[in-house]
Design an enzyme around this catalytic site. Sequence first.
Site, PDB file in Angstrom:
ATOM      1  N   LYS A  87       0.858  -1.188   0.000  1.00  0.00           N
ATOM      2  CA  LYS A  87       0.000   0.000   0.000  1.00  0.00           C
ATOM      3  C   LYS A  87       0.893   1.236   0.000  1.00  0.00           C
ATOM      4  O   LYS A  87       1.917   1.263   0.698  1.00  0.00           O
ATOM      5  CB  LYS A  87      -0.888  -0.032   1.253  1.00  0.00           C
ATOM      6  CG  LYS A  87      -1.950   1.060   1.304  1.00  0.00           C
ATOM      7  CD  LYS A  87      -2.836   0.895   2.542  1.00  0.00           C
ATOM      8  CE  LYS A  87      -3.944   1.944   2.598  1.00  0.00           C
ATOM      9  NZ  LYS A  87      -4.830   1.791   3.761  1.00  0.00           N
TER      10      LYS A  87
ATOM     11  N   SER B  41      -9.838   1.848   2.769  1.00  0.00           N
ATOM     12  CA  SER B  41      -8.927   2.580   1.929  1.00  0.00           C
ATOM     13  C   SER B  41      -7.885   1.727   1.214  1.00  0.00           C
ATOM     14  O   SER B  41      -7.286   2.190   0.244  1.00  0.00           O
ATOM     15  CB  SER B  41      -8.188   3.628   2.765  1.00  0.00           C
ATOM     16  OG  SER B  41      -7.374   3.001   3.743  1.00  0.00           O
TER      17      SER B  41
ATOM     18  N   SER C 196     -10.221  -0.470   6.951  1.00  0.00           N
ATOM     19  CA  SER C 196      -9.564  -0.307   5.646  1.00  0.00           C
ATOM     20  C   SER C 196      -8.836  -1.531   5.111  1.00  0.00           C
ATOM     21  O   SER C 196      -8.402  -1.530   3.963  1.00  0.00           O
ATOM     22  CB  SER C 196      -8.587   0.868   5.681  1.00  0.00           C
ATOM     23  OG  SER C 196      -9.297   2.079   5.629  1.00  0.00           O
TER      24      SER C 196
END
Lengths: 488, 95
Positions: free
Chosen positions: A80, A155, A179
């Site tokens: 990420k 997210s 997330s």
Amino acid sequence: MSNDMHSKTISELAIGLRNGDFSSEELTRSYLDRINASQERLNAFITVTDEQAMKQAQAADQRITAGDSGILTGIPIAHKDIFCTDGVRTSCGSKMLDPFIAPYDAKVIENFQNDGAVMLGKTNMDEFAMGSSNETSFYGAVKNPWALDAVPGGSSGGSAAAVAARIAPGATGTDTGGSIRQPAALCGITGIKPTYGRVSRYGMIAYASSLDQAGPMAASAEDCAMMLQVMAGFDKRDSTSSERDVPDYSADLSKDLSGMKIGLPKEYFGEGLDGDVAKVIETAIDEYKKLGAEVVEISLPNTHMAVPTYYVVAPAECSSNLSRMDGVRFGHRCEDPKDLEDLYKRSRGEGFGTEVKRRILIGAYALSSGYYDAYYLKAQRVRNLISEDFKQAFEKVDLIMGPTTPTPAFNLGEKSDDPLAMYLADIYTIAVNLAGLPGMSLPAGFVNDRPIGLQLIGNYFEESRLLNAGYKFQQATDWHQKIPGEFA
Amino acid sequence: MALEKKDVEAIAHLARVAIDEADVEDYAESLSNILGLADQLNSVDTDGVTPMAHPMHMVQRLRADEVSETNQREHLQEHAPAVERGLFLVPQVID
């Protein structure tokens, strides 16, 4: 070399590498090709680190040949874009950090590197991890591989989509209010948010420090166990890192579930839960009964206060954390500032997107003189009550289960103009962060061809129990093996 | 708690974030809605409940006050927006 490497799990790939069925170079090249071929359709990556990946793969192959393999040596992993990566752009999905080349590695990145894993690139995400649909990214929305007109969740949407489309066998995520679990659920993959403090936050760009926690996202619980083994551990550079020993997460995977007590919170099955999602979850729970678990109803009476609590605590912490983005030392700076205040205001005004600004403003307000007691302190008190609910529940049960999300993946644009509707996408995941507990999402079925996730919540530091329950479920079902047709 | 345009402007100043004049109204509305959500907390009796700052109620870990980091000034300033002679440049603050 076979051309179906992408359909293998990390554990299968690790065996293939050790047996010499294929090299890490071949494996990495094949994933890079898949990433590049899907980028236009999915937009799962912000940066693909081709060259660096091939170098790491060569080094991994040498380690494997020398018999010096770690758990993930030679396995390609996507990270990420919230984790600082030395010499590689680390944008956090924001225009503010679009020019930011991190000068050091996050602890998580360091751990993967020391183990010999290969970094494929940096995955797309909601800006500064603030969002539940990946639509707030400066680099555009990620598409759900199961339905290209649907959101992947957020997210960690890029990481979830990458694993679901098998353009990466595993990816890292972070979870502040859901997330990891919510996008894992909406993309039909497995994801675990560990206990607060289990994985170091060093070099992980902070959103809400008392809630943020990194974790693995992969096809199966078995793969998540391998990744978590590499990620977890004490780090003196994270002041809230836990000093507890890290157990062998793969040791108990196949432990019998007979006698395990599962609690179903009645608040997670009430109003707001889509009827078809409820059916999928009930079927999954039945599977656990077949595996020998005992199921009882429990109550978490303050569940409805989780979202309001979160939207005070998280923005308050974010307004403080994001004050470091000031256009002075790194990141975006506005053109021709007329004075220092103008430099701060315009750099931040131009660098941050709407949702991030919203949360900064809410946080600044909640922490401002005269409002601190009414909002922040009040929310921290309610947070304690939410945490107490779980404490009492875990006196009676070993695990808590329910839906990860109230609905399947919604369509792109469906909720992007309505922040409150978007916030409710995390209604079942947020309380877990407030309490600091570990939580997991497992693929459990489909509604209208879109994946549904079963959420498992464990007691503090009981990641092994979650992984065990996940593994046993995946031995009995094949939802985790499903690959969206277009990417099969 | 409903916010008016002037409240949004005051908070934006506190947070040092420029907001386009045309967007202030929208922010006033969405921020008011979020505060409305937060106001639901008032329905909970929290008398005698301790505020929770850390999930495990851990206290700050301390370390010895010893130098542990090396000086990496040049490396850290490589990607700064404006630097001169090892210093970060900003518009003149003092006349």
